[in-house]
Scaffold this motif. Structure first.
Motif, PDB file in Angstrom:
ATOM      1  N   ARG A   1       0.673  -1.225  -0.112  1.00  0.00           N
ATOM      2  CA  ARG A   1      -0.091   0.007  -0.003  1.00  0.00           C
ATOM      3  C   ARG A   1       0.925   1.428  -0.128  1.00  0.00           C
ATOM      4  NH1 ARG A   1      -5.017   2.298   1.944  1.00  0.00           N
ATOM      5  NH2 ARG A   1      -4.647   4.284   2.628  1.00  0.00           N
ATOM      6  N   GLN A   2       2.070   1.342   0.852  1.00  0.00           N
ATOM      7  CA  GLN A   2       2.888   2.254   0.879  1.00  0.00           C
ATOM      8  C   GLN A   2       3.415   2.834  -0.409  1.00  0.00           C
ATOM      9  OE1 GLN A   2       5.204   3.652   4.385  1.00  0.00           O
ATOM     10  NE2 GLN A   2       4.342   1.634   5.158  1.00  0.00           N
TER      11      GLN A   2
ATOM     12  N   GLY B   1       0.820   3.876  -2.907  1.00  0.00           N
ATOM     13  CA  GLY B   1       0.414   5.426  -2.238  1.00  0.00           C
ATOM     14  C   GLY B   1      -0.844   5.944  -2.065  1.00  0.00           C
ATOM     15  N   LYS B   2      -1.885   4.452  -2.158  1.00  0.00           N
ATOM     16  CA  LYS B   2      -3.325   5.358  -2.087  1.00  0.00           C
ATOM     17  C   LYS B   2      -4.039   3.784  -1.944  1.00  0.00           C
ATOM     18  CE  LYS B   2      -4.089   5.599  -6.891  1.00  0.00           C
ATOM     19  NZ  LYS B   2      -4.529   6.528  -7.860  1.00  0.00           N
ATOM     20  N   THR B   3      -5.323   3.793  -1.373  1.00  0.00           N
ATOM     21  CA  THR B   3      -6.083   2.642  -1.304  1.00  0.00           C
ATOM     22  C   THR B   3      -6.453   2.359  -2.829  1.00  0.00           C
ATOM     23  OG1 THR B   3      -7.136   3.387   0.595  1.00  0.00           O
ATOM     24  CG2 THR B   3      -8.145   1.753  -0.795  1.00  0.00           C
TER      25      THR B   3
ATOM     26  N   ASP C   1      -5.847   0.546 -10.739  1.00  0.00           N
ATOM     27  CA  ASP C   1      -6.578   1.735 -10.585  1.00  0.00           C
ATOM     28  C   ASP C   1      -6.560   2.525 -11.814  1.00  0.00           C
ATOM     29  OD1 ASP C   1      -8.162   3.869  -9.371  1.00  0.00           O
ATOM     30  OD2 ASP C   1      -6.935   3.769  -7.531  1.00  0.00           O
TER      31      ASP C   1
END
Length: 221
Positions: free
Chosen positions: A33-34, A37-39, A113
């Protein structure tokens, strides 16, 4: 395996039942996740070895998703991570994979995404200890035990030298470094574990250093 303290055996503060199958899996999710950088809105998880055989019973599926949602190993919400992900309209799927020679507690994470994607492979070493061993098709070694810089750059002479010098000038000690590249003079990656986080000003200087084109600073998980 070298244990550095009794906590490597006992494992971290966690929602169980297993330090390797639950806490370790959660930490792998947190690291992914880190870096992303986002969900993420789309998640694909492939389990291998023991993970593939027991992931539902040990809550490994919930632990990885919880990590990807930013929950730490002792977060009570881990038990409801799948329901929380559905409430956030996150699409996720789980698969069982088989690969020769892969560590028995391995997981491949694929995040997607609009226009962005990430793939990573993590292994759980026991007692909550982990390593990311692949990131976007680079071979790496990232433990999550130290503040870490992950940088993509052009593979050319002097990049690592200049980066190490910049960190040294600011009193930042490097505890471990990994470098991998896809081809000579092509794209490369550097994973730098440090004794402390760096401040925003130094991070900005690194971001502006050519030919570095991506920098992420990761917190300890």
């Amino acid at each position: 395996m070298r244990y550095r303290s009794m906590f490597d055996i006992i494992g971290p503060a966690m929602i169980g039942p297993s330090s390797s199958h639950t806490a370790g899996a959660n930490r792998i999710g947190q690291l992914a996740r880190q870096i992303y950088g986002k969900t993420p809105s789309q998640i694909g998880i492939t389990f291998y070895g023991s993970f593939a055989e027991t992931y539902q019973g040990h809550g490994t599926d919930r632990a990885v998703i919880a990590g990807l949602l930013g929950m730490k190993t002792d977060d009570e919400r881990i038990r409801n991570a799948l329901e929380i992900a559905r409430e956030q309209n996150i699409q996720f799927s789980f698969h069982r994979g088989s690969l020769e020679g892969i560590h028995p507690n391995s997981v491949r994470i694929e995040l997607g995404d609009a226009g962005e994607s990430l793939n990573a492979v993590g292994i759980s070493l026991g007692g909550g200890r982990i390593e990311l061993i692949e990131l976007n098709d680079y071979n790496i070694r990232l433990s999550g035990d130290y503040p870490t810089l992950v940088l993509e750059h052009v593979d050319q002479v002097g990049v690592i030298r200049d980066l190490a010098r910049l960190l040294a000038e600011h009193g930042i000690n490097i505890s471990h470094m990994e470098v991998d590249r896809k081809q000579r003079a092509g794209q490369a990656i550097a994973v730098i574990e440090m004794d402390q986080m760096i401040d925003e000003e130094l991070l900005r200087q690194i971001e502006e250093t050519k030919p570095i084109f991506m920098v992420k600073q990761l917190e300890v998980v």
